[in-house]
Design a protein around this motif. Sequence first.
Motif, PDB file in Angstrom:
ATOM      1  N   PRO A  57       0.646  -1.310   0.116  1.00 57.83           N
ATOM      2  CA  PRO A  57      -0.121   0.106  -0.059  1.00 57.83           C
ATOM      3  C   PRO A  57       0.852   1.212  -0.157  1.00 57.83           C
ATOM      4  O   PRO A  57       0.645   2.173  -0.682  1.00 57.83           O
ATOM      5  CB  PRO A  57      -0.797   0.038   1.295  1.00 57.83           C
ATOM      6  CG  PRO A  57      -0.796  -1.610   1.490  1.00 57.83           C
ATOM      7  CD  PRO A  57       0.442  -2.171   0.945  1.00 57.83           C
ATOM      8  N   ALA A  97      -8.026   9.894  -3.186  1.00 62.26           N
ATOM      9  CA  ALA A  97      -9.382   8.872  -3.376  1.00 62.26           C
ATOM     10  C   ALA A  97      -8.601   7.526  -2.782  1.00 62.26           C
ATOM     11  O   ALA A  97      -9.336   6.806  -2.423  1.00 62.26           O
ATOM     12  CB  ALA A  97      -9.560   8.907  -4.911  1.00 62.26           C
ATOM     13  N   PHE A 101      -6.920   5.257  -0.619  1.00 62.40           N
ATOM     14  CA  PHE A 101      -6.550   5.047   0.951  1.00 62.40           C
ATOM     15  C   PHE A 101      -7.720   5.563   1.657  1.00 62.40           C
ATOM     16  O   PHE A 101      -8.001   5.022   2.558  1.00 62.40           O
ATOM     17  CB  PHE A 101      -5.227   5.558   1.509  1.00 62.40           C
ATOM     18  CG  PHE A 101      -4.139   5.116   1.048  1.00 62.40           C
ATOM     19  CD1 PHE A 101      -3.461   5.758   0.363  1.00 62.40           C
ATOM     20  CD2 PHE A 101      -3.593   3.938   1.369  1.00 62.40           C
ATOM     21  CE1 PHE A 101      -1.891   5.370  -0.355  1.00 62.40           C
ATOM     22  CE2 PHE A 101      -2.567   3.136   0.929  1.00 62.40           C
ATOM     23  CZ  PHE A 101      -1.736   3.981  -0.076  1.00 62.40           C
ATOM     24  N   GLY A 144     -10.470   5.622   0.583  1.00 63.51           N
ATOM     25  CA  GLY A 144     -11.537   4.840   0.070  1.00 63.51           C
ATOM     26  C   GLY A 144     -11.405   3.415   0.858  1.00 63.51           C
ATOM     27  O   GLY A 144     -12.453   2.799   1.431  1.00 63.51           O
ATOM     28  N   GLY A 145     -10.149   3.111   1.288  1.00 61.64           N
ATOM     29  CA  GLY A 145      -9.842   1.703   1.969  1.00 61.64           C
ATOM     30  C   GLY A 145     -10.479   2.004   3.474  1.00 61.64           C
ATOM     31  O   GLY A 145     -11.188   0.996   3.986  1.00 61.64           O
TER      32      GLY A 145
END
Lengths: 98, 674, 185
Positions: C112, C130, C132, C134-135
């Motif tokens: 990551p 957007a 990380f 998002g995760g």
Amino acid sequence: MLLGPALGLSAILFTIGVAGVLLRRNAIVLFMCVELMLNAVNLAFVALAQVYGVGAYLIAFFVMTVAAAEAAVGLAIILAVFRHHQSIDLQNINLLHG
Amino acid sequence: MTLSLLAVQVAEQAPGAELGPATQLAWLTIALPLLGFVLNGLISMVRPQARRLVSLVGPGVLLAAFAVAAAIFLEARAHSPETPIILTLWPWLHAGDLRIDLALQIDQLSILMLLVVTGVGSLIHIYSVGYMGEDPGYARYFAYLNLFVAFMLVLVLGANFPVLFIGWEGVGLCSYLLIGFWFTDKANADAGKKAFLANRVGDFGFLIAMFLLWQTVGALDFGTVFHRAPEALTTTAATWITIFLLLGCAGKSAQIPLYVWLPDAMAGPTPVSALIHAATMVTAGVYLVARTGVLFALAPATGLLTAGIGALTALFAATIGLRQYDIKKVLAYSTISQLGYMFLAVGVGAYATGLFHLVTHAFFKALLFLGSGSVIYALHHAYHTTHSHEDAQDMRNMGGLKQWLPVTCGLMWIATLAIAGVPPFSGFFSKDEILAATFARGAEQPVYYLFYAMGALAAFLTAVYMARLMAMTFHGENRTGAAEQEHLHEAPAVMTAPLIVLALLSLFGGAINLPHFVGGNAALERWLEPVTHPATAMHPLSMPTGLTEEVLIGGAVLIAALGLWVGFRTALGQPILPAREAPPETGFARVLYRKYYVDEIYDALFVKPLVWLSDKVLWRVVDQALVDGLLVNGGVVGSRWLGALGSRIQSGQLGLYVLLFLVGAIWVLDTILR
Amino acid sequence: MTEAVFYVFAAVAVISAACCVLQRSPVGALIFLVQAMLALGAIFVILQGQFIGVIQILVYAGAIMVLFLFIIMLLNLGRTSSDIRGPAGIAATIVLAGLIAVELGGLWAYSPARIGREVRGSAGMIQAQAAFAGGEAAQRATAAHGVVGAIAPPLFNEYLVPFEITSILLLAAIVGAVVLAKRKV
């Protein structure tokens, strides 16, 4: 977590799938290897969900759906070809030749 | 178009001098023969049997042009312009710095040439009416002849090098057309080709000279070039330019090494030989050197070369003429020899003298050719009547013709005396002046004494071969044959009248430039002074005077008389056999008869290798094998092969398609991942 | 611990896939492929994609592979000779598959952090924010609404149009399959 190994596994499965597509002459088995490739791609997307969020799951979902549709139509084509040639050995099917 | 031409723009004229009406219409001298060409050409295509019309149009336009020329001359005599009058007809090439117009230059030199071309031309046209009267190509003949005169006038009237070159090429073309007039005989067509090709080599030289001029001086019209040349040209540049110009002159005026076409050109009709290869076209080279005298004066080395070539050609051709039997060939070599004299004169720097000889030579050489034409006409007529196939031009078939052609004989003797240089005929004055000028230059550089000696020897030989010609043709016993003798008669009046006019000119023509010691005032030289002065001022020539002059003149007369006597005696001394019985030549006589084998040498040195190159290399290898075989057919084979290869991809086999798909996918992947 | 389980299932998947590709009989190949899919399903669950893991087993292994089996049975191929390509095919396979393996091999090294660096450094369509975010948002949504509850809102909001189009696609596929498979048209 486990992003690297998951992506690596995806790559390995994809490569195996490519090898299968190149090696096999049976149409159905070839199709199955294509499905294997699609699965590998799905794995990659699911692994990247931890980076890009829920959208990754949804992409995998849609891939599966389309794979289903494609499998249905593809198998129907193979059925039709078999009825014509009595064989699904790709070596003998060259109606597309130019 | 005509109206705009009438309202001609005048670029330059001498201040205060009025432009006379005839001078304004100078373009008519070109337009009239051109009109004649068009009309006669149309007649030859539509109604070739309309002979009377052609006889009117052909000579008619020439006489009209002569009238205009005479009018221009009279106007010029009255006003005597110091600077040339330039008549710009229309703009021609305007590209960047290059500004060339179709312009005519009226000055003393061009008026002189204009008079000679139209005057002698008219006489020859009238003569042709009789000579070519029964030829099926009568209209075509006059069309070509008129076209020739038009081009020749463009040449002499041009105000810049490109216009002169138009005329230069045009007269070459007409020469080719007229030499090969009876082209159904391959030998005649070959002679025409030879003339054109030899001229082409010269034209190449002319073109290079023009390019060099443009590069160094930056202009191509005479006025600007001669004005700028003394400062703009180094001696080396001037030498190269003049050498290339000389190459052009050697081609056009049949000097060594490009003279070989002129004897072959005798295959054309005799009036053509008279007009083109005696009086006008071959003098174009002399005119060019006189016109560009400034350039030659800037390059003394080329002047020496010109004089040397002239002297050598004069002597060389004279020796060949001693042993030729075709009457026209003797006259052809005589022309080459006399042209050598003219080049000797202009090479030495005596431009007016060279032009004087040009004029007198036009008179007596035209007379000689036309006279020989009358002889050939008579013999031809006789042979035709008795259905004999003898050569009507071979002097061994003639002899004693003064019995049947007395007028022609007398007139040709006048011309012979003129060409030999017997006073008071015109040829004496011009030739003597040339030799005197050469001798005068010898005081600066001794090599000119050698040229003088060569010229004197050539003069002796000239007298010899001319006397031989007259003896074999008109005197002694007749060898034509008893049957033919009844049918020999004098030429018709239409042919003899121009001969008489030319004879008078040959006799009294010297009057235009009588030297001082005889009491004359060198009229021609003074007339041409405004044109020749820039050149002669750079390189002055002091003519011999007093005792030297008298000795030279006496020597010249002695040479002439001795030559005539020797030639006459030796020609009649031994019996001559008719052509079909004559034994082949032996020894040195054979070498002379075979023209020193120059044609054979050129053939081996240039023609055969070129033909071999064209056949074996350029055709077989380059064209057939390389271009046809490799490039064209090979291209076909190659693309077929590629196509076949490409079509194998379309096998219809899914496996192959998948493979190619994957290859492409890998490629894209690779590009993205980089 | 999770990693060990992951590697076990990964090994199962790879070996099954290899056997599938090299299996002579179509039915055998199919069984091995099903096995690989089941292993992949387990891996999906390990990767916190439980919904997708279940869907994988239900749809992919359960429906699509069964369809394949139906067709194999319908064609009644029996024991045929080996349908693996000859030496030329094997050579091409080794070359191309090897190339792809080399190209994709670099994916193993991704973490990551590295993706974050590359995304932040690149000028592409993906915005750094957007990634990380998002995760983490996915983890919070899963924690709040459960697995299905986390997926459902995007499916019916941002991805509604693809959803509808996919249903039309399925309809078209059904009609097409029916038409193609008919004995007499």
